[in-house]
Design an enzyme around this catalytic site. Structure first.
Site, short mmCIF file in Angstrom:
data_model
loop_
_atom_site.label_atom_id
_atom_site.label_comp_id
_atom_site.label_asym_id
_atom_site.label_seq_id
_atom_site.Cartn_x
_atom_site.Cartn_y
_atom_site.Cartn_z
N GLU A 89 0.86 -1.18 0.00
CA GLU A 89 0.00 0.00 0.00
C GLU A 89 0.89 1.23 0.00
O GLU A 89 1.95 1.24 0.64
CB GLU A 89 -0.90 0.01 1.24
CG GLU A 89 -1.69 1.33 1.35
CD GLU A 89 -2.83 1.29 2.34
OE1 GLU A 89 -2.84 0.42 3.23
OE2 GLU A 89 -3.72 2.15 2.22
N CYS A 117 -6.59 0.96 2.85
CA CYS A 117 -7.55 2.08 2.86
C CYS A 117 -7.38 3.00 1.65
O CYS A 117 -8.30 3.75 1.32
CB CYS A 117 -7.38 2.90 4.12
SG CYS A 117 -7.86 2.00 5.59
N ASN A 170 -12.11 -2.99 0.38
CA ASN A 170 -11.07 -3.29 1.37
C ASN A 170 -11.71 -3.64 2.71
O ASN A 170 -12.31 -4.70 2.84
CB ASN A 170 -10.10 -2.11 1.49
CG ASN A 170 -9.05 -2.33 2.57
OD1 ASN A 170 -8.49 -3.41 2.67
ND2 ASN A 170 -8.80 -1.34 3.39
N GLU A 171 -11.66 -2.73 3.67
CA GLU A 171 -12.20 -3.05 5.01
C GLU A 171 -13.63 -2.54 5.13
O GLU A 171 -13.89 -1.66 5.94
CB GLU A 171 -11.33 -2.39 6.07
CG GLU A 171 -10.19 -3.24 6.51
CD GLU A 171 -9.34 -2.59 7.60
OE1 GLU A 171 -9.56 -1.41 7.95
OE2 GLU A 171 -8.43 -3.28 8.09
#
Ligand code: AHR
Length: 661
Positions: A49, A244, A375-376
């Site tokens: 990331e 993120c 993603n989350e």
């Protein structure tokens, strides 16, 4: 006579010692013939990331910050300079729609005949330059008037000139000009002066400085030492671009892969979401130039032998920030991005996106087999959007496995909800994240032993053991030995359950010691050096000693997942005819163990052992002391199918034994 007596007593003593040692040893049984679940080739991977200056200022080898004047403040990273009485000015011009992705350029006017006026670039917390290495400067330029000359100077921290080159003969049309220099000294905090000598006016854009020696010598390439550290992990997959960053703080700030491919001058820069995320680690100069974009990610994955695993935005911004979602009836463009990504990676060169891949230098497909949807994310809003993605993607590309979110934590309501719902949906993979204390990792080493064998497969997509803050000035101190030891203990449980947990990656991967936002991280670097943390060496040990099939290893008939502070898993490498035993001793005391290798095929007479250990759980590696914890190789004898070993306190041990054939 006396001499003979002494020798004999040593022999007798060691026989006695050995047998006492053997009696005390914990007995572990290894069934070398009982081939269990296959261990996927992609089991241990990496998570990339752009956080902590991992891309711009890190892996992406560009040395000039804000090369096209597109940061919010157009001259951030640049400073006006003059020499020998020269004078001039810089005007930032915005072309707007005429060049929507890269609208700004700098108009430089030099008013004096003598001397020089220019701009100095500070790099990313300085520029790392190496003695005797070649550096390539390039710039887009267009003459307005006069006959300006550009003089570039690499300046060391002590203000000494350590490299120089010149450019001239600019025409009235935009064109790229290049010049190179060999650096005369090594400097981690150099800067670059770009002087203009006049008088006259010239427009400039995309000022760039790259080392010649990028990873595999690729233009627009990667920092070799960092890419080599990634390659040395032998990762089975590479997850990118996050994290993120995929989600963005709002939807406008989300990661859009199509904006990261094609000519680098046409890639629209955006703010990096980590720029403002943490007030105490503010990085106002953190942007994404996308010089390292999706093509480069695919290329890197291929170069290091990893399966590409892109994660795409699913129509949701970060739920910790705005939590914006796209209305369900407007989600098609997001799904189309996913479809087009498959075409970009795998499509024929006659297709639009496959054609772009070819034009960028890779006519052969990248062989994409999986992608992440979001993603989350959590709650119904995720499920609703995932279902729409899955319906269309599975219809068109049934062979592509989809990775789904299970939220930001490994337990709790949100986690349980998505687990249950996505199991009903027959999702391919659930992405579980654990950023937890070392104790959590040790206590959860048997987490997957009782997981549903018929449910979705698990992708342990982000994990790292986080110690409590012990207030220390070194950036690297959170990567202490206890965190790596706990992860190693937990990872024996992942390996033992390789039929369920099919991929795992530590997160985050990279961090600049002078510009980080999040720690711990797997690899730390400054402008010239990099260091593998103890956690890095754990990842490497597991990845390079994977084996092809799990086999049973037991103590008193039980799996070894914390009893007596021992954690263990074993595998067989059917291709190499080798047995691999991983055993972690989290106790502060040495522990004697005896492995009883039971099976028809007998082991050879010796074993090899690689150990990571430290008696101090707060030991960590730094750029200045990079190998305080690093693998130590040994070997030993096998007698009557048994390995007797005294495991060091707080140690991770990997035994390898060739099985006789
Ligand atoms: O790894 C750092 C961050 O942790 C990732 O961006 C996010 O997915 C998680 O919360």
């Amino acid at each position: 006579m006396k001499k003979y007596f002494i020798c004999l007593s040593i022999v007798l003593f060691s026989f006695y010692g050995f047998s006492a040692f053997s009696q005390q040893a914990k007995k572990l049984t290894v069934l070398t013939d009982t081939k269990g679940p296959a261990i996927p080739k992609a089991m241990w991977g990496i998570f990339f990331e752009d956080i902590n200056f991992s891309a711009d200022g890190g892996l992406y080898a560009e040395l000039i910050k804000n090369r096209s004047f597109e940061f919010t403040k157009p001259l951030m990273g640049w400073k006006e300079i003059t020499a020998n009485g020269g004078a001039g000015n810089t005007l930032i011009i915005n072309r707007g729609e005429a060049n929507a992705n890269n609208p700004r350029f700098a108009r430089i006017t030099v008013k004096t005949q003598a001397g020089a006026y220019g701009l100095a670039n500070e790099g990313f917390r300085g520029m790392g330059l190496l003695k005797d290495k070649k550096y390539n400067f390039s710039i887009l330029a267009r003459k307005q008037s006069g006959n300006l000359k550009i003089r570039i100077e690499a300046i060391g921290v002590d203000n000494k000139l350590i490299g120089k080159a010149e450019l001239n003969n600019f025409t009235g049309e935009w064109a790229k000009y290049t010049a190179s220099f060999i650096c005369t000294a090594t400097d981690a905090k150099a800067h670059l002066n770009v002087y203009f000598e006049g008088p006259g006016t010239v427009d400039v854009d995309m000022a760039s400085l790259f080392p010649q020696d990028t990873y595999k010598g690729r233009p627009n390439g990667l920092r070799a030492d960092l890419a080599e550290k990634l390659a040395a992990l032998k990762p089975g997959f590479m997850r990118f671009p996050g994290g993120c960053i995929v989600e963005g703080r709002d939807l406008a700030n989300r990661y859009q892969w199509k904006k990261t491919v094609g000519d680098i001058g046409d890639r629209e820069l955006i703010i990096n979401r980590w720029n403002t995320e943490f007030a105490n680690r503010s990085a106002p100069d953190y942007f994404q130039s996308y010089g390292l974009g999706f093509f480069e990610y695919f290329q890197l994955a291929e170069d290091i032998g990893a399966e590409p695993l892109p994660i795409l935005n699913c129509g949701m911004a970060c739920q910790y920030n705005t939590g914006e979602v796209v209305p369900l009836d407007q989600i098609d463009p997001f799904i189309q991005d996913a479809l087009d990504l498959v075409e970009f990676a795998n499509g024929a060169t006659s297709t639009k996106w496959g054609g772009l891949r070819a034009a960028m230098g890779h006519p052969k497909p990248f062989n994409l087999k999986m992608m992440g949807v979001g993603n989350e994310q959590w709650d119904e809003q995720y499920l609703d959007r995932y279902k729409l993605f899955a319906k269309t993607l599975k219809a068109k590309y049934p062979g592509i496995k989809l990775i789904t979110s299970s939220g930001p934590s490994p337990e709790g309501k949100r986690f349980d909800y998505l687990h249950a719902e996505l199991t009903k949906e027959k999702a391919d993979f659930l992405d579980e994240h654990y950023y937890q204390a070392p104790e959590w990792f040790m206590n959860n080493a048997s987490r997957y032993d009782n997981y549903d064998r018929k449910g979705p497969k698990i992708f342990a997509g982000e994990y790292a053991a986080h110690i409590k803050d012990t207030k220390n000035n070194d950036a690297e101190y959170k990567n202490t030995w206890i965190s790596a030891l706990a992860e190693a203990a937990f990872m024996t449980g992942l390996e033992r359950n390789a039929d369920v947990v099919q991929m795992a990656s530590y997160a985050p991967l990279l961090a600049h010691v002078d510009a980080w936002q999040w720690r711990p991280d797997l690899i730390w670097f400054d402008n010239l050096r990099s260091v593998g943390t103890p956690n890095y060496y754990v990842q490497q040990l597991y990845s390079t000693n994977k084996g092809t099939h799990v086999i049973p290893i037991k103590m008193n008939g039980n799996i070894i997942a914390g009893k007596d502070s021992l954690y263990s898993s074993a595998s067989i490498d059917a291709d190499m005819h080798q047995l691999i035993i991983k055993i972690v001793n989290t106790s502060a005391k040495a522990q004697a163990v005896e492995f009883d290798l039971q099976g028809k095929v007998k082991p050879k007479k010796t074993y090899s052992l690689v150990t990571l250990s430290s008696a101090d759980k707060f030991t960590y590696n730094t750029l200045d002391a990079p190998t305080k914890i690093s693998p130590v190789q040994r070997s030993g004898n096998i007698a009557s199918g048994k390995i007797l070993s005294n495991l060091e306190p707080m140690s991770v041990n990997v035994f390898r034994v060739s099985l006789g054939i």
